[in-house]
Motif scaffolding. Structure first.
Motif, PDB file in Angstrom:
ATOM      1  N   UNK A  26       0.814  -1.225   0.000  1.00  0.00           N
ATOM      2  CA  UNK A  26       0.000   0.000   0.000  1.00  0.00           C
ATOM      3  C   UNK A  26       0.841   1.265   0.000  1.00  0.00           C
ATOM      4  N   UNK A  27       2.140   1.121   0.222  1.00  0.00           N
ATOM      5  CA  UNK A  27       3.003   2.292   0.297  1.00  0.00           C
ATOM      6  C   UNK A  27       2.919   3.012   1.616  1.00  0.00           C
ATOM      7  N   UNK A  28       2.500   2.293   2.671  1.00  0.00           N
ATOM      8  CA  UNK A  28       2.332   2.942   3.977  1.00  0.00           C
ATOM      9  C   UNK A  28       3.304   2.395   5.025  1.00  0.00           C
ATOM     10  N   UNK A  29       4.350   1.704   4.596  1.00  0.00           N
ATOM     11  CA  UNK A  29       5.305   1.139   5.537  1.00  0.00           C
ATOM     12  C   UNK A  29       6.055   2.268   6.240  1.00  0.00           C
ATOM     13  N   UNK A  30       6.098   2.220   7.561  1.00  0.00           N
ATOM     14  CA  UNK A  30       6.651   3.338   8.337  1.00  0.00           C
ATOM     15  C   UNK A  30       8.090   3.120   8.799  1.00  0.00           C
ATOM     16  N   UNK A  31       8.568   1.879   8.828  1.00  0.00           N
ATOM     17  CA  UNK A  31       9.942   1.640   9.258  1.00  0.00           C
ATOM     18  C   UNK A  31      10.895   2.127   8.177  1.00  0.00           C
ATOM     19  N   UNK A  32      12.132   2.477   8.533  1.00  0.00           N
ATOM     20  CA  UNK A  32      13.097   2.905   7.509  1.00  0.00           C
ATOM     21  C   UNK A  32      13.262   1.822   6.445  1.00  0.00           C
ATOM     22  N   UNK A  33      13.101   2.200   5.208  1.00  0.00           N
ATOM     23  CA  UNK A  33      13.194   1.214   4.138  1.00  0.00           C
ATOM     24  C   UNK A  33      13.426   1.904   2.799  1.00  0.00           C
ATOM     25  N   UNK A  34      13.802   1.097   1.808  1.00  0.00           N
ATOM     26  CA  UNK A  34      13.932   1.570   0.429  1.00  0.00           C
ATOM     27  C   UNK A  34      13.185   0.591  -0.465  1.00  0.00           C
ATOM     28  N   UNK A  35      12.167   1.042  -1.183  1.00  0.00           N
ATOM     29  CA  UNK A  35      11.427   0.145  -2.088  1.00  0.00           C
ATOM     30  C   UNK A  35      11.899   0.301  -3.537  1.00  0.00           C
ATOM     31  N   UNK A  36      11.793  -0.762  -4.297  1.00  0.00           N
ATOM     32  CA  UNK A  36      12.026  -0.691  -5.741  1.00  0.00           C
ATOM     33  C   UNK A  36      11.281  -1.838  -6.407  1.00  0.00           C
ATOM     34  N   UNK A  37      10.927  -1.635  -7.651  1.00  0.00           N
ATOM     35  CA  UNK A  37      10.254  -2.660  -8.429  1.00  0.00           C
ATOM     36  C   UNK A  37      11.302  -3.519  -9.130  1.00  0.00           C
ATOM     37  N   UNK A  38      11.138  -4.831  -9.073  1.00  0.00           N
ATOM     38  CA  UNK A  38      12.109  -5.730  -9.694  1.00  0.00           C
ATOM     39  C   UNK A  38      11.390  -6.817 -10.482  1.00  0.00           C
ATOM     40  N   UNK A  39      12.154  -7.496 -11.303  1.00  0.00           N
ATOM     41  CA  UNK A  39      11.696  -8.701 -11.981  1.00  0.00           C
ATOM     42  C   UNK A  39      12.409  -9.883 -11.335  1.00  0.00           C
ATOM     43  N   UNK A  40      11.618 -10.801 -10.805  1.00  0.00           N
ATOM     44  CA  UNK A  40      12.193 -11.931 -10.084  1.00  0.00           C
ATOM     45  C   UNK A  40      12.129 -13.199 -10.931  1.00  0.00           C
ATOM     46  N   UNK A  41      13.233 -13.946 -10.910  1.00  0.00           N
ATOM     47  CA  UNK A  41      13.324 -15.230 -11.610  1.00  0.00           C
ATOM     48  C   UNK A  41      13.681 -16.323 -10.609  1.00  0.00           C
ATOM     49  N   UNK A  42      13.274 -17.540 -10.930  1.00  0.00           N
ATOM     50  CA  UNK A  42      13.733 -18.709 -10.179  1.00  0.00           C
ATOM     51  C   UNK A  42      14.590 -19.559 -11.114  1.00  0.00           C
ATOM     52  N   UNK A  43      15.838 -19.731 -10.710  1.00  0.00           N
ATOM     53  CA  UNK A  43      16.784 -20.537 -11.478  1.00  0.00           C
ATOM     54  C   UNK A  43      17.122 -21.796 -10.696  1.00  0.00           C
ATOM     55  N   UNK A  44      17.858 -22.687 -11.329  1.00  0.00           N
ATOM     56  CA  UNK A  44      18.352 -23.898 -10.667  1.00  0.00           C
ATOM     57  C   UNK A  44      19.796 -24.133 -11.083  1.00  0.00           C
ATOM     58  N   UNK A  45      20.639 -24.460 -10.096  1.00  0.00           N
ATOM     59  CA  UNK A  45      21.997 -24.910 -10.426  1.00  0.00           C
ATOM     60  C   UNK A  45      22.244 -26.246  -9.725  1.00  0.00           C
ATOM     61  N   UNK A  46      23.468 -26.717  -9.715  1.00  0.00           N
ATOM     62  CA  UNK A  46      23.761 -28.040  -9.150  1.00  0.00           C
ATOM     63  C   UNK A  46      23.468 -28.104  -7.656  1.00  0.00           C
ATOM     64  N   UNK A  47      23.424 -26.959  -6.983  1.00  0.00           N
ATOM     65  CA  UNK A  47      23.124 -26.919  -5.552  1.00  0.00           C
ATOM     66  C   UNK A  47      21.632 -26.926  -5.259  1.00  0.00           C
ATOM     67  N   UNK A  48      20.808 -26.623  -6.279  1.00  0.00           N
ATOM     68  CA  UNK A  48      19.365 -26.549  -6.074  1.00  0.00           C
ATOM     69  C   UNK A  48      18.796 -25.247  -6.601  1.00  0.00           C
ATOM     70  N   UNK A  49      17.549 -24.935  -6.257  1.00  0.00           N
ATOM     71  CA  UNK A  49      16.916 -23.714  -6.763  1.00  0.00           C
ATOM     72  C   UNK A  49      17.466 -22.470  -6.076  1.00  0.00           C
ATOM     73  N   UNK A  50      17.349 -21.347  -6.753  1.00  0.00           N
ATOM     74  CA  UNK A  50      17.647 -20.045  -6.148  1.00  0.00           C
ATOM     75  C   UNK A  50      16.882 -18.977  -6.921  1.00  0.00           C
TER      76      UNK A  50
END
Length: 561
Positions: free
Chosen positions: A286-310
């Motif tokens: 909602x954009x009403x978070x009161x604690x100190x913070x920094x917001x940004x919009x991102x594109x999130x991906x789920x990848x997999x390597x030999x250790x597992x997902x990340x």
């Protein structure tokens, strides 16, 4: 038997000739690394090749004998050296688990490479000591007489080289002075080659910003939520299913990764105080978070390597050239710990911002830059650390204690070497490669976020040396190098390095390597590659201990007194 070539008198050893004649053709045509030395005095904690701390190198006689024999057999069998590789054909790399800048006979190597093997050199070094009269004179001759022998030169600027750390009797200011002296000496060669990542540049590799802690992976009000350390990621759209996996389908014409999916829209909140609760998630959205913070919009991906997902948020460069990738790792049966790496590139981002402020594009050269502009970038890094303090104290400390000192040292070396400030801003000369990668000893610096040495931990690493990289289509390569020599034939890995088996007789290793991991096993198949050990004459190999190397100023960063 004596063989005379243009401007080079050399001696061939018959027994060595016969052994070389028995080698596979690919050992000549696909050789990439002809390293005259193994071992390195610089002791980098992130050494990708597990180098030992003593060195064993070819003597001047040994170097001459080996190269002359290689040249003769290559001509007999019509196998031009290094001619069969896609990557830099006709070029050899005189380094792998050594720093070639401290090799005493590099000028002779360049001469023999040109006159006998008909190849050029690609050199990478952290520098050398200006207090060594022999090394200083040798490098001056090299630049003055062998410019045409080089295909590329890279100065590697890392916080892990012993001289920069100031440990074990070294001094950071001495390291800066040595780096400046090397840059001053090599400037005519760098200018002649033309600046660029493939030709002549300084590459800065930074310590990774790693956070270890619990990773929350849940849904709140239908929104997918990930949280670890100061990082909270919330899906913009409700979805009950798991984020689909993204794969790298190919590299495009600019060798950049092409992803199978565009990534999902997430809100990334950076805050040391934002707990992953329903109240926090609702306020953040909602954009009403009161604690100190920094917001940004991102594109999130789920990848997999030999250790597992990340997961990776904004894993690649933004349109404006900046880089702010964040990677989150859950613990798995292979990956010991959960946590994150913040792979933001503060130097790159600050350089681009300063150029934009002067009306310049990301690829434009800053021709009229001054020392004040360099100082302004250093000030921006300091201010950025202050800005991060209220929301991400770990990142603030990393910027203040790791990034800023390294950039300041590099800037000081450029200035002391007499380089114009524009090169500090040049994308062709000052290359921010981001955090170190998971190769060799660097694995432990990721503190359990990987359980597989040499496994790419990010999409950028996958592009660099993973199954999606250009190396996969280049095929196996070959390495030729002397082996550590000791009467017992046994040495601790700390001395000899992990790649080199000690021998009791002078020996030359000729081995085939996986081009991605530079190991004698193809990781994709698990198959052992070809390996040959040749016998060398006595007197071809010389051993230098760490103590002897220090006494001879065989590494940068040692104070004169």
């Amino acid at each position: 038997m004596t063989t005379t070539t243009p401007a080079t008198n050399t001696t061939v050893v018959p027994g060595l000739l016969d052994q070389l004649r028995a080698l596979p053709a690919e050992a000549f045509t696909r050789v990439q690394y002809i390293a005259p030395q193994v071992g390195c005095f610089n002791g980098c904690a992130m050494c990708s090749q597990f180098a030992g701390r003593d060195t064993w190198g070819l003597t001047r006689e040994g170097l001459t004998g080996l190269f002359t024999a290689l040249g003769q057999v290559s001509a007999e069998r019509d196998l031009p050296v290094a001619s069969g590789r896609i990557h830099r054909p006709g070029v050899v790399f005189p380094y792998l688990d050594n720093d070639i800048g401290s090799y005493a006979h590099l000028d002779r190597y360049a001469e023999l490479a040109r006159d006998v093997l008909n190849v050029k050199l690609r050199v990478s070094t952290v520098g050398y000591s200006s207090h060594s009269p022999h090394l200083t004179a040798m490098h001056e001759r090299l630049v003055a007489e062998h410019t045409g022998s080089f295909d590329g030169v890279r100065f590697s600027i890392t916080p892990y080289t012993l001289g920069f750390t100031g440990r074990s009797g070294t001094d950071r200011q001495a390291y800066i002075d040595d780096l400046a002296a090397a840059l001053r000496t090599y400037r005519p060669l760098l200018d002649a080659l033309g600046h660029g990542a493939a030709t002549a540049a300084c590459e800065l590799r930074f310590a990774p910003l790693v956070g270890i802690g619990e990773l929350t992976d849940t849904h709140i009000d239908g929104h997918h939520v990930l949280a670890t350390g100061p990082h909270l990621l919330i899906s913009r759209h409700r979805a009950a299913s798991e984020l689909p996996e993204t794969v790298i389908e190919r590299l495009n014409e600019r060798t950049q990764p092409v992803y199978s999916r565009p990534g999902a829209e997430y809100l990334h909140v950076t805050s040391d105080y934002a707990e992953p609760t329903a109240t926090t998630v609702r306020a953040a959205l909602d954009g009403t978070l009161t604690v100190p913070h920094r917001p940004r919009e991102v594109r999130l991906h789920r990848f997999t390597n030999a250790d597992g997902p990340y997961w990776a948020a904004d894993p690649d460069f933004h349109q404006d050239g900046t880089f702010t990738a964040l990677h989150l790792y859950p613990a798995t049966s292979v990956r010991p710990n959960s946590g994150y790496t913040d792979a933001t590139r503060p130097l790159l981002n600050a350089l681009l911002a300063h150029k934009r402020a002067h009306g310049l594009g990301r690829r434009d050269e800053f021709e009229h830059a001054t020392g004040a502009d360099v100082d302004a970038v250093l000030d921006v890094l300091a201010v950025r650390a202050e800005e991060l303090e209220p929301v991400d104290i770990t990142a603030a400390e990393h910027l203040r204690e790791q990034i800023h000192p390294q950039v300041a040292a590099y800037a000081a070396a450029l200035e002391k070497a007499g380089y114009p400030p524009r090169l500090f801003f040049s994308r062709a000369f000052t290359i921010d490669t981001g955090q170190i990668v998971n190769q060799g000893r660097a694995e432990r610096l990721f503190r359990g976020l990987t359980g597989t040495n040499g496994e790419p931990m990010t999409p950028r690493e996958e592009r660099g040396f993973g199954q999606a990289s250009l190396s996969t289509v280049r095929g196996p390569i070959w390495r030729i190098t002397p082996l550590p020599l000791t009467p017992t034939g046994r040495l601790p890995i700390a001395l000899a390095g992990k790649k080199n088996q000690a021998t009791s007789t002078p020996s030359l290793l000729v081995e085939e390597l996986d081009p991605c991991h530079l190991s004698p096993v193809m990781r994709a198949t698990g198959c052992n590659l070809r390996r040959h050990v040749l016998t060398l004459p006595n007197g071809f190999i010389e051993h230098t201990s760490m103590a002897e190397g220090r006494a001879a100023f065989a590494l940068p960063g040692l104070p004169a007194a």
